[in-house]
Design an enzyme around this catalytic site. Structure first.
Site, PDB file in Angstrom:
ATOM      1  N   CYS A 209       0.846  -1.189   0.000  1.00  7.77           N
ATOM      2  CA  CYS A 209       0.000   0.000   0.000  1.00  7.77           C
ATOM      3  C   CYS A 209       0.886   1.245   0.000  1.00  7.77           C
ATOM      4  O   CYS A 209       2.009   1.230   0.489  1.00  7.77           O
ATOM      5  CB  CYS A 209      -0.906  -0.008   1.232  1.00  7.77           C
ATOM      6  SG  CYS A 209      -2.027   1.402   1.326  1.00  7.77           S
ATOM      7  N   ASP A 211       0.548   3.772   1.774  1.00  7.13           N
ATOM      8  CA  ASP A 211       0.534   4.391   3.099  1.00  7.13           C
ATOM      9  C   ASP A 211       1.952   4.651   3.612  1.00  7.13           C
ATOM     10  O   ASP A 211       2.799   3.748   3.615  1.00  7.13           O
ATOM     11  CB  ASP A 211      -0.213   3.478   4.075  1.00  7.13           C
ATOM     12  CG  ASP A 211      -0.617   4.190   5.356  1.00  7.13           C
ATOM     13  OD1 ASP A 211       0.287   4.651   6.075  1.00  7.13           O
ATOM     14  OD2 ASP A 211      -1.822   4.281   5.643  1.00  7.13           O
ATOM     15  N   ARG A 213       3.041   5.013   6.525  1.00  9.77           N
ATOM     16  CA  ARG A 213       3.375   4.421   7.821  1.00  9.77           C
ATOM     17  C   ARG A 213       3.966   3.017   7.699  1.00  9.77           C
ATOM     18  O   ARG A 213       4.351   2.410   8.707  1.00  9.77           O
ATOM     19  CB  ARG A 213       2.121   4.351   8.700  1.00  9.77           C
ATOM     20  CG  ARG A 213       1.507   5.695   9.026  1.00  9.77           C
ATOM     21  CD  ARG A 213       0.133   5.536   9.661  1.00  9.77           C
ATOM     22  NE  ARG A 213      -0.834   4.973   8.721  1.00  9.77           N
ATOM     23  CZ  ARG A 213      -2.095   4.676   9.024  1.00  9.77           C
ATOM     24  NH1 ARG A 213      -2.523   4.889  10.271  1.00  9.77           N
ATOM     25  NH2 ARG A 213      -2.919   4.180   8.121  1.00  9.77           N
ATOM     26  N   HIS A 265      -2.072  -3.724   5.379  1.00  6.67           N
ATOM     27  CA  HIS A 265      -1.766  -3.289   6.744  1.00  6.67           C
ATOM     28  C   HIS A 265      -3.053  -2.897   7.470  1.00  6.67           C
ATOM     29  O   HIS A 265      -4.066  -2.574   6.850  1.00  6.67           O
ATOM     30  CB  HIS A 265      -0.802  -2.098   6.723  1.00  6.67           C
ATOM     31  CG  HIS A 265      -1.370  -0.879   6.051  1.00  6.67           C
ATOM     32  ND1 HIS A 265      -2.066   0.102   6.744  1.00  6.67           N
ATOM     33  CD2 HIS A 265      -1.368  -0.488   4.762  1.00  6.67           C
ATOM     34  CE1 HIS A 265      -2.463   1.040   5.898  1.00  6.67           C
ATOM     35  NE2 HIS A 265      -2.053   0.706   4.686  1.00  6.67           N
ATOM     36  N   CYS A 268      -6.126   0.464   7.127  1.00  9.59           N
ATOM     37  CA  CYS A 268      -5.911   0.936   5.755  1.00  9.59           C
ATOM     38  C   CYS A 268      -7.050   1.879   5.346  1.00  9.59           C
ATOM     39  O   CYS A 268      -8.217   1.497   5.367  1.00  9.59           O
ATOM     40  CB  CYS A 268      -5.845  -0.250   4.787  1.00  9.59           C
ATOM     41  SG  CYS A 268      -5.666   0.223   3.062  1.00  9.59           S
TER      42      CYS A 268
END
Length: 383
Positions: A209, A211, A213, A265, A268
């Site tokens: 993803c 993302d 993080r 994760h 999400c």
């Protein structure tokens, strides 16, 4: 199971083990209590020998640091004059001439060592800095990073001056970090970057993803050249996505990766948005692929009344379906029929703990549906 297959499975286990080591180290620092430490080793059990082997591999990738020989301090007025510096080490002279600069170089946290200079000289050719008859000596001091000021950037402003300068300061910090990163790596291993310049030989393709993080290489402690990475919103594998399919084909057929991993994760945002019935704009077309996952597992999801738990389960189901989509591709199936040792995996990373869960895709979920999607290739098509 053949020796080669055992080797490939061991390499994946090492990768998972390194994630546990990263998390364990963080927990050791942050989770002290009177009862003792709660670390990743208490959550998942792995053979300690796997960790030893992983550490040994890392040690092989980091050469013993050369003896640090500090350079003669540079004049504070170097931008208006030229200087020659020579230092003899084992019969080798390193020469440096600082050219005129309009701006002084960025400030470093510490002076570069002689090994740093030597490695940067090698970037341009041999030890004398020559490359096809062209002499060029490069150093961190030479490397000029553009600094944003009100004078040179005001034509780019879209908001108030103070806000714009704060934004540009964030940007400039990234480039400064890059210089410090290069310096630190070269001090540990003068050939750190040189050894990757010709080619890459990653063992893993990771589809993750977007993302911010979830940085895969940091969470898995992999050095440069080990992970081939593709990322998009909610780690989707769509068979009409030419971007992803090109990455998959290149990774499998050219780089010959041994493992393809889809990693989702917890928490999400893309999966959460797919559970909503409101308008999100263009991305709704992309999120519809996750809604199709909802449709396939509607009966199970309808039984989950708590939103957070439904969200968590849909994240797992999404990784499962995207991993199976990898298995369905002609790229993977052709590789399997050619006898290529390559395996497909689905992972979910828990952002709150940093730990990664293996959903065992190929081991348990692909085989029951394989006959539906199986493609038979002719001998000519397998060439």
């Amino acid at each position: 199971m053949g020796t080669l297959e055992k080797s490939k499975k061991s390499s994946l286990k090492n990768l998972m083990g390194s994630n546990l080591r990263v998390t364990s180290n963080l927990n050791d620092k942050d989770d002290q209590s009177e009862e003792g430490n709660v670390t990743a080793s208490s959550v998942h059990s792995y053979d300690e020998n796997e960790f030893d082997r992983y550490n040994k591999n890392l040690e092989q990738n980091i050469a013993v640091s050369q003896q640090v020989v500090e350079l003669i301090p540079i004049s504070p007025h170097h931008h208006t004059s030229s200087h020659h510096f020579k230092k003899k080490k084992k019969g080798i002279f390193l020469s440096k001439k600082l050219q005129n600069h309009n701006h002084p170089p960025p400030t470093l946290s510490r002076k570069p060592s002689l090994s740093t200079f030597a490695s940067l000289q090698n970037l341009s050719g041999d030890s004398n800095g020559s490359n096809n008859g062209f002499h060029r000596t490069l150093s961190i001091q030479d490397f000029h990073v553009h600094r944003h000021t009100v004078e040179n950037s005001q034509h780019c402003f879209h908001s108030e001056e103070s806000e714009e300068m704060e934004v540009f300061e964030m940007y400039d910090k990234l480039l400064q970090n890059n210089i410090e990163y290069v310096q630190e790596k070269l001090e540990l291993d003068p050939n750190f970057f040189l050894k990757h310049k010709e080619t890459q030989k990653p063992n893993y393709l990771l589809i993750g993803c977007s993302d911010s993080r979830v940085p895969p290489d940091q969470m898995l402690k992999t050095p440069p050249g080990e992970l081939f990475i593709h990322r998009n919103v909610a780690n989707l594998v769509v068979n009409t996505d030419l971007n992803l399919m090109a990455v998959l084909q290149y990774a499998v057929e050219v780089l010959k990766v041994k493992h393809v991993i889809v990693m989702g994760h917890s928490r999400c945002g893309g999966v959460k948005a797919s559970l909503e019935n409101c308008y999100h704009g263009l991305i709704d077309k992309w999120l519809r692929n996750i809604k199709d996952v909802q449709r396939l597992h509607k009966d199970e999801l309808d039984k989950i009344k708590n939103f957070d738990k439904k969200w968590e389960r849909l994240i797992e189901l999404n990784v499962i379906e995207q991993s199976l989509n990898i298995c369905k591709t002609s790229i993977i199936q052709r590789a399997w029929q050619k006898g290529q040792a390559i395996h497909v995996h689905g992972w979910v990373c828990d952002i709150e703990t940093g730990l990664i869960k293996d959903l065992e895709i190929e081991e348990t979920l692909w085989q029951p549906i394989e006959n539906i999607y199986k493609i038979e290739f002719s001998e000519k098509e397998l060439e």
